[in-house]
Write an enzyme that holds these catalytic residues in place. Structure first.
Site, PDB file in Angstrom:
ATOM      1  N   ARG A  60       0.804  -1.226   0.000  1.00 28.27           N
ATOM      2  CA  ARG A  60       0.000   0.000   0.000  1.00 28.27           C
ATOM      3  C   ARG A  60       0.836   1.274   0.000  1.00 28.27           C
ATOM      4  NH1 ARG A  60      -2.785  -3.801   1.741  1.00 28.27           N
ATOM      5  NH2 ARG A  60      -0.986  -4.279   3.011  1.00 28.27           N
ATOM      6  N   THR A  61       1.789   1.332   0.916  1.00 25.99           N
ATOM      7  CA  THR A  61       2.532   2.586   1.058  1.00 25.99           C
ATOM      8  C   THR A  61       3.326   2.860  -0.219  1.00 25.99           C
ATOM      9  OG1 THR A  61       2.681   2.128   3.413  1.00 25.99           O
ATOM     10  CG2 THR A  61       4.109   3.854   2.562  1.00 25.99           C
ATOM     11  N   LYS A  90      25.699  -3.942  -0.652  1.00 20.94           N
ATOM     12  CA  LYS A  90      27.167  -4.018  -0.711  1.00 20.94           C
ATOM     13  C   LYS A  90      27.803  -3.258   0.457  1.00 20.94           C
ATOM     14  CE  LYS A  90      26.789  -3.780  -5.750  1.00 20.94           C
ATOM     15  NZ  LYS A  90      27.049  -2.889  -6.886  1.00 20.94           N
ATOM     16  N   ARG A 112      11.529   4.258   3.126  1.00 19.83           N
ATOM     17  CA  ARG A 112      11.161   3.329   4.217  1.00 19.83           C
ATOM     18  C   ARG A 112      12.410   2.580   4.625  1.00 19.83           C
ATOM     19  NH1 ARG A 112       6.165  -0.881   4.599  1.00 19.83           N
ATOM     20  NH2 ARG A 112       5.187   1.104   5.133  1.00 19.83           N
ATOM     21  N   HIS A 140       5.306   6.204  11.397  1.00 23.92           N
ATOM     22  CA  HIS A 140       4.766   6.053  10.043  1.00 23.92           C
ATOM     23  C   HIS A 140       3.783   7.210   9.854  1.00 23.92           C
ATOM     24  CE1 HIS A 140       3.608   4.323   6.352  1.00 23.92           C
ATOM     25  NE2 HIS A 140       3.350   3.081   6.715  1.00 23.92           N
TER      26      HIS A 140
HETATM   27  C1  NCD Z   1       2.208  -0.934   8.259  1.00 23.87           C
HETATM   28  C2  NCD Z   1       3.701  -0.692   8.384  1.00 23.87           C
HETATM   29  O1  NCD Z   1       4.451  -0.983   7.460  1.00 23.87           O
HETATM   30  O2  NCD Z   1       4.068  -0.183   9.428  1.00 23.87           O
HETATM   31  N1  NCD Z   1       1.809  -1.215   6.968  1.00 23.87           N
HETATM   32  C3  NCD Z   1       1.404  -0.142   6.214  1.00 23.87           C
HETATM   33  O3  NCD Z   1       2.185   0.677   5.821  1.00 23.87           O
HETATM   34  N2  NCD Z   1       0.076  -0.028   6.017  1.00 23.87           N
HETATM   35  C4  NCD Z   1       1.642  -1.865   9.223  1.00 23.87           C
HETATM   36  C5  NCD Z   1       2.274  -3.208   9.390  1.00 23.87           C
HETATM   37  O4  NCD Z   1       3.121  -3.627   8.614  1.00 23.87           O
HETATM   38  O5  NCD Z   1       1.866  -3.867  10.348  1.00 23.87           O
END
Ligand code: NCD
Length: 312
Positions: A60-61, A90, A112, A140
């Protein structure tokens, strides 16, 4: 140095910013529903460049950021599975990665990382805005904004809400950011349900005390569910470590039966279909909104990218 608009923590957003943001996200979602609206949005940041770099899995993100960028006219250059496919495999450090990437003139970098605090570190080396798309067990913030937008959309308010948060409150970063947003508004009460070893980090309890936000650690599930306007459920981040805890935190028909008729059930997803913490038989209940919640990620991220790029 010119002001670079990073998004690193949910704490950077003031209530005034959040309220304006809600309005913009609503308008953006409406505009996206028509061909003409989508066409106009495409012109907004035409030709700008966005890098998305993900050192951890994401559906999703990653894709909603990519789609948000494309719908605003940006060119999106992605690296998925960066842990294996980037030079960090590396042994390169984040500093070198970011210093190099900035020389390719990106207008925004969405990042991320699996290490808590590493995205903020990256921002300290970056001449381009950095957006935190999740850092380790930290935060997040863009997920929290879409969660808050979903709450606003469904309940028509951001204050005087009783929000029950359950699951892995220790390592679930979406919870950490959402708490920072909800504690900014008057009259909200947070209820926490988690096994003791997965309870919220002390630092967040301290923040709630400091802000005077009411909270309660709940023992009685039926009472907690029955009093909540919003139930926000999360998965175990490390199920292999706590296999015996899995069955403790499952929402089925019984739990839905405790919930108010106008309450909503949210989840940031993913839900592990092999041992789901929200049972498939409750998904058709109109109070279950996690798909709408995920869909809200698109307009929310469009508006946030627009802000980062100086569009408002
Ligand atoms: C979340 C995350 O990556 O923190 N996922 C997301 O971005 N919707 C939640 C999760 O992984 O539990």
């Amino acid at each position: 140095m010119v002001d670079v608009r990073h998004i690193l923590s949910a704490d950077q957003f003031t209530p005034e910013f959040i309220l304006e943001f809600m309005d913009r996200a609503e308008r953006c979602r409406d505009n996206m529903r028509s061909l003409q609206g989508r066409h106009q949005l495409r012109l907004k940041h035409a030709g700008k460049l966005m890098f998305t770099i993900f050192y951890q899995p994401s559906t999703r993100t990653r894709l909603s950021f990519g789609a948000a960028g494309n719908h605003l006219g940006l060119n999106v250059s992605p690296t998925e599975n960066a842990r294996d496919f980037s030079s960090q495999a590396k042994g390169e450090n984040t500093k070198h990665t970011i210093q190099v990437l900035c020389g390719y003139y990106p207008d925004v970098i969405v990042l991320r990382h699996d290490v808590t605090g590493e995205v903020a570190q990256a921002a300290s080396y970056s001449t381009a805005p950095i957006v935190n798309a999740g850092d380790g067990k930290g935060e997040h913030p863009t997920q929290a904004m879409l969660d808050l937008f979903t709450i606003y959309d469904q309940t028509e308010r951001l204050d005087n809400l009783r929000v029950l948060m359950g699951g892995d409150l220790l390592e679930g970063r979406t919870i950490h950011s959402l708490i920072r947003l909800l504690s900014r508004f008057e009259g909200n009460e947070l209820l926490f349900m988690a096994p003791p070893q997965l309870m919220l980090p002390e630092e967040l309890f301290a923040l709630l005390r400091e802000r005077g936000t009411a909270f309660k650690v709940c023992e009685d599930p039926d009472e907690a569910f029955a009093s909540a306007d919003v139930v926000y459920w999360t998965r175990l981040q490390d199920p292999a470590r706590y296999p015996h805890l899995r069955s403790n935190f499952v929402i089925g028909l019984e739990q839905m039966g405790w919930m108010r008729s106008n309450a909503i059930l949210m989840h940031p997803m993913p839900i592990d279909s092999r041992a789901p913490e929200i049972k498939p038989e409750v998904e058709s209940d109109p109070r279950v909104v996690f798909i709408e919640q995920a869909h809200n990620g698109l307009p929310v991220r469009m508006v946030l990218i627009d802000w980062v790029l100086g569009g408002w």
